[in-house]
Design a protein around this motif. Structure first.
Motif, PDB file in Angstrom:
ATOM      1  N   UNK A  47       0.833  -1.203   0.000  1.00  0.00           N
ATOM      2  CA  UNK A  47       0.000   0.000   0.000  1.00  0.00           C
ATOM      3  C   UNK A  47       0.872   1.260   0.000  1.00  0.00           C
ATOM      4  N   UNK A  48       1.931   1.226   0.812  1.00  0.00           N
ATOM      5  CA  UNK A  48       2.844   2.380   0.850  1.00  0.00           C
ATOM      6  C   UNK A  48       3.487   2.591  -0.516  1.00  0.00           C
ATOM      7  N   UNK A  49       3.947   1.503  -1.106  1.00  0.00           N
ATOM      8  CA  UNK A  49       4.605   1.630  -2.416  1.00  0.00           C
ATOM      9  C   UNK A  49       3.633   2.184  -3.435  1.00  0.00           C
ATOM     10  N   UNK A  50       2.387   1.695  -3.409  1.00  0.00           N
ATOM     11  CA  UNK A  50       1.385   2.208  -4.362  1.00  0.00           C
ATOM     12  C   UNK A  50       1.218   3.723  -4.232  1.00  0.00           C
ATOM     13  N   UNK A  51       1.207   4.188  -3.004  1.00  0.00           N
ATOM     14  CA  UNK A  51       0.984   5.619  -2.777  1.00  0.00           C
ATOM     15  C   UNK A  51       2.175   6.468  -3.258  1.00  0.00           C
ATOM     16  N   UNK A  52       3.370   5.923  -3.141  1.00  0.00           N
ATOM     17  CA  UNK A  52       4.570   6.706  -3.481  1.00  0.00           C
ATOM     18  C   UNK A  52       4.971   6.568  -4.938  1.00  0.00           C
ATOM     19  N   UNK A  53       4.542   5.472  -5.562  1.00  0.00           N
ATOM     20  CA  UNK A  53       5.065   5.059  -6.857  1.00  0.00           C
ATOM     21  C   UNK A  53       4.353   5.808  -7.979  1.00  0.00           C
ATOM     22  N   UNK A  54       4.705   7.081  -8.199  1.00  0.00           N
ATOM     23  CA  UNK A  54       3.897   7.901  -9.106  1.00  0.00           C
ATOM     24  C   UNK A  54       4.506   8.042 -10.499  1.00  0.00           C
ATOM     25  N   UNK A  55       5.664   7.426 -10.744  1.00  0.00           N
ATOM     26  CA  UNK A  55       6.277   7.651 -12.056  1.00  0.00           C
ATOM     27  C   UNK A  55       5.576   6.832 -13.142  1.00  0.00           C
ATOM     28  N   UNK A  56       5.685   7.355 -14.372  1.00  0.00           N
ATOM     29  CA  UNK A  56       5.108   6.705 -15.551  1.00  0.00           C
ATOM     30  C   UNK A  56       6.216   6.552 -16.584  1.00  0.00           C
ATOM     31  N   UNK A  57       6.375   5.352 -17.133  1.00  0.00           N
ATOM     32  CA  UNK A  57       7.492   5.096 -18.051  1.00  0.00           C
ATOM     33  C   UNK A  57       6.974   4.817 -19.461  1.00  0.00           C
ATOM     34  N   UNK A  58       7.904   4.841 -20.463  1.00  0.00           N
ATOM     35  CA  UNK A  58       7.480   4.750 -21.866  1.00  0.00           C
ATOM     36  C   UNK A  58       6.583   3.561 -22.211  1.00  0.00           C
ATOM     37  N   UNK A  59       6.725   2.418 -21.543  1.00  0.00           N
ATOM     38  CA  UNK A  59       5.848   1.293 -21.892  1.00  0.00           C
ATOM     39  C   UNK A  59       4.470   1.415 -21.233  1.00  0.00           C
ATOM     40  N   UNK A  60       4.250   2.504 -20.535  1.00  0.00           N
ATOM     41  CA  UNK A  60       2.925   2.757 -19.970  1.00  0.00           C
ATOM     42  C   UNK A  60       2.768   2.328 -18.519  1.00  0.00           C
ATOM     43  N   UNK A  61       3.770   1.626 -18.001  1.00  0.00           N
ATOM     44  CA  UNK A  61       3.704   1.236 -16.601  1.00  0.00           C
ATOM     45  C   UNK A  61       3.544   2.478 -15.732  1.00  0.00           C
ATOM     46  N   UNK A  62       2.627   2.403 -14.801  1.00  0.00           N
ATOM     47  CA  UNK A  62       2.399   3.527 -13.902  1.00  0.00           C
ATOM     48  C   UNK A  62       1.194   4.367 -14.290  1.00  0.00           C
ATOM     49  N   UNK A  63       0.680   4.164 -15.498  1.00  0.00           N
ATOM     50  CA  UNK A  63      -0.506   4.938 -15.908  1.00  0.00           C
ATOM     51  C   UNK A  63      -1.735   4.424 -15.160  1.00  0.00           C
ATOM     52  N   UNK A  64      -2.513   5.327 -14.590  1.00  0.00           N
ATOM     53  CA  UNK A  64      -3.690   4.928 -13.821  1.00  0.00           C
ATOM     54  C   UNK A  64      -4.915   4.742 -14.722  1.00  0.00           C
ATOM     55  N   UNK A  65      -5.987   4.167 -14.203  1.00  0.00           N
ATOM     56  CA  UNK A  65      -7.241   4.123 -14.947  1.00  0.00           C
ATOM     57  C   UNK A  65      -7.736   5.548 -15.204  1.00  0.00           C
ATOM     58  N   UNK A  66      -8.664   5.654 -16.142  1.00  0.00           N
ATOM     59  CA  UNK A  66      -9.201   6.966 -16.489  1.00  0.00           C
ATOM     60  C   UNK A  66      -8.979   7.223 -17.957  1.00  0.00           C
ATOM     61  N   UNK A  67      -9.597   8.291 -18.476  1.00  0.00           N
ATOM     62  CA  UNK A  67      -9.392   8.621 -19.884  1.00  0.00           C
ATOM     63  C   UNK A  67      -9.749  10.081 -20.139  1.00  0.00           C
ATOM     64  N   UNK A  68      -9.341  10.559 -21.287  1.00  0.00           N
ATOM     65  CA  UNK A  68      -9.634  11.948 -21.604  1.00  0.00           C
ATOM     66  C   UNK A  68      -9.732  12.187 -23.099  1.00  0.00           C
ATOM     67  N   UNK A  69     -10.441  13.241 -23.458  1.00  0.00           N
ATOM     68  CA  UNK A  69     -10.595  13.602 -24.870  1.00  0.00           C
ATOM     69  C   UNK A  69     -10.058  15.004 -25.126  1.00  0.00           C
ATOM     70  N   UNK A  70      -9.866  15.306 -26.384  1.00  0.00           N
ATOM     71  CA  UNK A  70      -9.363  16.614 -26.792  1.00  0.00           C
ATOM     72  C   UNK A  70     -10.315  17.709 -26.319  1.00  0.00           C
ATOM     73  N   UNK A  71     -11.604  17.442 -26.471  1.00  0.00           N
ATOM     74  CA  UNK A  71     -12.599  18.441 -26.121  1.00  0.00           C
ATOM     75  C   UNK A  71     -12.553  18.782 -24.625  1.00  0.00           C
ATOM     76  N   UNK A  72     -12.515  17.725 -23.806  1.00  0.00           N
ATOM     77  CA  UNK A  72     -12.423  17.970 -22.354  1.00  0.00           C
ATOM     78  C   UNK A  72     -11.109  18.689 -22.024  1.00  0.00           C
ATOM     79  N   UNK A  73     -10.060  18.279 -22.744  1.00  0.00           N
ATOM     80  CA  UNK A  73      -8.744  18.850 -22.479  1.00  0.00           C
ATOM     81  C   UNK A  73      -8.683  20.341 -22.749  1.00  0.00           C
ATOM     82  N   UNK A  74      -9.426  20.784 -23.771  1.00  0.00           N
ATOM     83  CA  UNK A  74      -9.444  22.210 -24.096  1.00  0.00           C
ATOM     84  C   UNK A  74      -9.936  23.017 -22.900  1.00  0.00           C
ATOM     85  N   UNK A  75     -10.933  22.451 -22.217  1.00  0.00           N
ATOM     86  CA  UNK A  75     -11.484  23.130 -21.041  1.00  0.00           C
ATOM     87  C   UNK A  75     -10.472  23.175 -19.893  1.00  0.00           C
ATOM     88  N   UNK A  76      -9.867  22.013 -19.652  1.00  0.00           N
ATOM     89  CA  UNK A  76      -8.871  21.948 -18.566  1.00  0.00           C
ATOM     90  C   UNK A  76      -7.747  22.934 -18.840  1.00  0.00           C
TER      91      UNK A  76
END
Lengths: 189, 422
Positions: A47-76
């Motif tokens: 659990x501790x490692x999960x909380x601290x382990x925030x890096x994301x590497x080129x093969x996608x390891x570390x990417x969390x669930x969720x998604x986004x679109x260009x349209x939503x991104x324009x707003x953000x």
């Protein structure tokens, strides 16, 4: 950078052996294998490692669930990024994020996401941990994916209807992916 | 219990009046402090001196300061510039010997200096290891310690060297470097404790600041032998600007990878490709390709006296400066007074420490004629510091980082010293 990995492997093992001898660790009573010669440090829980382990590497390891679109991104982007990076990501005052294609060999190179960054996953790693500058780590994963989608679209790297998530982001081919070479120095003689 | 509110009220009142009085007399106090500043006595042998104090300060006569900076081309200094500054440079023109006082050590941070409670700070080591461990700062301080004196240089130091020569000081150009005694635990000690797996060849180091700065460290022999997790700087705890309470220290490597406020080390089998080693800290070449993981700071030197914007008189001067190499010891420093036609070996101040600033000196009698002063560092690998012309021939002028060409200071007939590209 694959060359680096193979190159580093053997020297590292050799280095550790030399080091163990130099430090006289081999003569310590306890085995080096259990790592407890000094009895210091405590095991980290998953659990501790999960909380601290925030890096994301080129093969996608570390990417969390969720998604986004260009349209939503324009707003953000408009509400949380444009103040520093400009309405279209080109105006500043802080780093220019968009455009700059074909400028790297000119007297005024623009190192943007589209012209310079070699990996799309770096966007997640960096934006999630460090942006917005005045409130780092405040974006949700959906907001982060969205703003990445918008930035990649603005840089003409992905289509306007693309959805960015943990599966699609590592597959994005960045235009300057092959723009880097391992340090050849000393190069001036 | 009943009296409590009244008591608090009274205290509040007292505090308020105290602050009111303090506020009212602020101007007076300030004036007093100002008057107290340099308070020379006519004859210090006839007046008792100051009493011992808990934490020392330099003489009020000494005014050296770091110089605030906001990047290439941006105005330097404090005052109205202060909110834009993200670095500050060491006043190397004012320093003696090789050690930088901690209070004058250069700064570079990417979202401010965090205020970290050392009792709450932890270091996690995980990834390709046999066992993931968490260390407190106190635990790290109980492990076998190591200490070394070494330079630290921002790879953007002298970035203005890539642009047209500006009339600036040596602090402007070369201030993003310092030398300290660094104390801590060897990285090898910690890697041994967690049991690094065979396939681990890279290590992510991550800071606990608002930038969460992360860099990939290649696990080369040099790094495994020399890297440290530091908690000490010049005999006391790290300064907050230098990573309090923990920083990574990689002797000879560019400043940015010496991750401050270190909270996590993760072993991996490939570089992590963070923003800091892709979008930044890569050296763009004329053909549009960029050097990546150009981590070693190559041999470099600079004359700190006489230097930019100083004014000298004809007569005797001891030329003095600093030389250093991320590849090891400085073996020789040559000095030229005529723009590189004739060279003379300078004296090197002992001890000469690998990957450390080395002070060089050479006596000089200035005859009042134009002169162009240069220094050239040669390190133990035989590498010779290049001229600007040779450096630019290979790398162009878009690199931003890792500028290490020979520096020229022109001494005008009137004794004014000026930055020049010779």
């Amino acid at each position: 950078m694959d060359g680096y990995a193979t190159y580093m492997h053997k020297p590292m093992v050799a280095g550790i052996v030399v080091l163990l001898m130099a430090l006289g660790v081999v003569s310590f009573g306890r085995s080096a294998e259990d790592g407890t010669e000094y009895g210091l440090g405590r095991p980290a829980t998953d659990e501790e490692i999960r909380a601290w382990n925030i890096d994301v590497v080129p093969n996608g390891e570390g990417l969390p669930p969720g998604k986004g679109t260009v349209k939503q991104g324009a707003q953000v982007f408009a509400t949380k990024c444009a103040a520093c990076h400009g309405a279209t990501g080109t105006e500043g005052p802080k780093d220019r994020l968009v455009g700059g294609q074909n400028t790297l060999t000119t007297a005024k190179p623009a190192r943007t996401i589209g012209s310079y960054w070699p990996y799309a996953t770096t966007l997640y790693d960096y934006i999630h941990r460090a942006m917005p500058f005045n409130a780092p780590q405040s974006l949700t994963s959906d907001e982060t994916y969205s703003v990445i989608a918008w930035l990649l679209f603005q840089n003409q790297v992905i289509a306007e209807d693309a959805v960015i998530d943990a599966q699609t982001l590592p597959k994005v081919q960045m235009p300057n992916r092959n723009g880097f070479i391992p340090d050849p120095r000393p190069d001036v003689r | 219990m009943q009296d409590a509110p009244k008591e608090i009220g009274r205290r509040r009142f007292l505090r308020r009046s105290a602050s009111a009085i303090a506020f009212g007399t602020a101007a007076l106090v300030l004036q007093a402090a100002k008057a107290e500043e340099p308070k020379p006595v006519d004859d210090p042998m006839r007046v008792p001196g100051a009493l011992p104090r808990p934490y020392g300060e330099r003489s009020p006569f000494e005014k050296q300061q770091r110089l605030g900076g906001a990047g290439p081309g941006a105005p330097h200094g404090w005052g109205t510039n202060a909110p834009n500054n993200f670095n500050s440079g060491t006043p190397i023109q004012d320093l003696h010997g090789i050690i930088t006082p901690s209070a004058l050590h250069f700064e570079r941070h990417h979202n401010g200096v965090p205020a970290i409670d050392p009792d709450r700070h932890r270091l996690l080591i995980h990834g390709l290891v046999e066992r993931s461990l968490i260390f407190t700062v106190k635990e790290l301080q109980r492990l076998p310690a190591a200490s070394r004196i070494a330079f630290l240089e921002c790879s953007g130091n002298t970035w203005d060297g890539w642009r047209d020569a500006q009339d600036v000081t040596v602090q402007d150009l070369y201030g993003l470097m310092s030398t300290s005694e660094w104390t801590g635990v060897k990285l090898a000690t910690l890697l041994e404790a967690v049991g690094v797996r065979r396939e681990a060849t890279w290590m992510l180091a991550e800071g606990g600041d608002a930038a969460g700065l992360d860099r990939s460290v290649p696990l080369t022999d040099d790094i495994l032998n020399e890297a440290m997790i530091c908690y000490g700087q010049n005999g006391e705890a790290l300064r907050p600007e230098q990573g309090y309470p923990l920083r990574l220290f990689l002797p000879g490597f560019e400043g940015n990878i010496n991750v401050k406020w270190l909270r996590r080390l993760k072993l991996g089998s490939a570089p992590f490709m963070t923003r800091w080693e892709t979008a930044k800290y890569t050296d763009l070449m004329p053909d549009g390709k960029a050097y990546q993981f150009s981590l070693v700071m190559e041999a470099k030197s600079v004359i700190t006296y006489p230097s930019g914007q100083q004014q000298i008189q004809p007569g005797f001067h001891e030329i003095s400066g600093l030389a250093w190499s991320g590849r090891g010891r400085v073996t020789r420093v040559d000095v030229s007074m005529d723009g590189g036609r004739m060279w003379k070996a300078a004296q090197l101040q002992e001890p000469i420490i690998p990957k450390c600033h080395t002070r060089f000196r050479l006596p000089w009698r200035w005859n009042g004629q134009e002169a162009v002063l240069q220094s050239r560092c040669i390190d133990e690998t035989g590498y010779v510091q290049p001229t600007r012309q040779d450096l630019v021939k290979v790398r162009g002028t878009n690199s931003i980082y890792h500028y290490n060409a020979i520096q020229s200071w022109k001494v005008e007939r009137d004794g004014r010293v000026r930055n020049l590209y010779a």
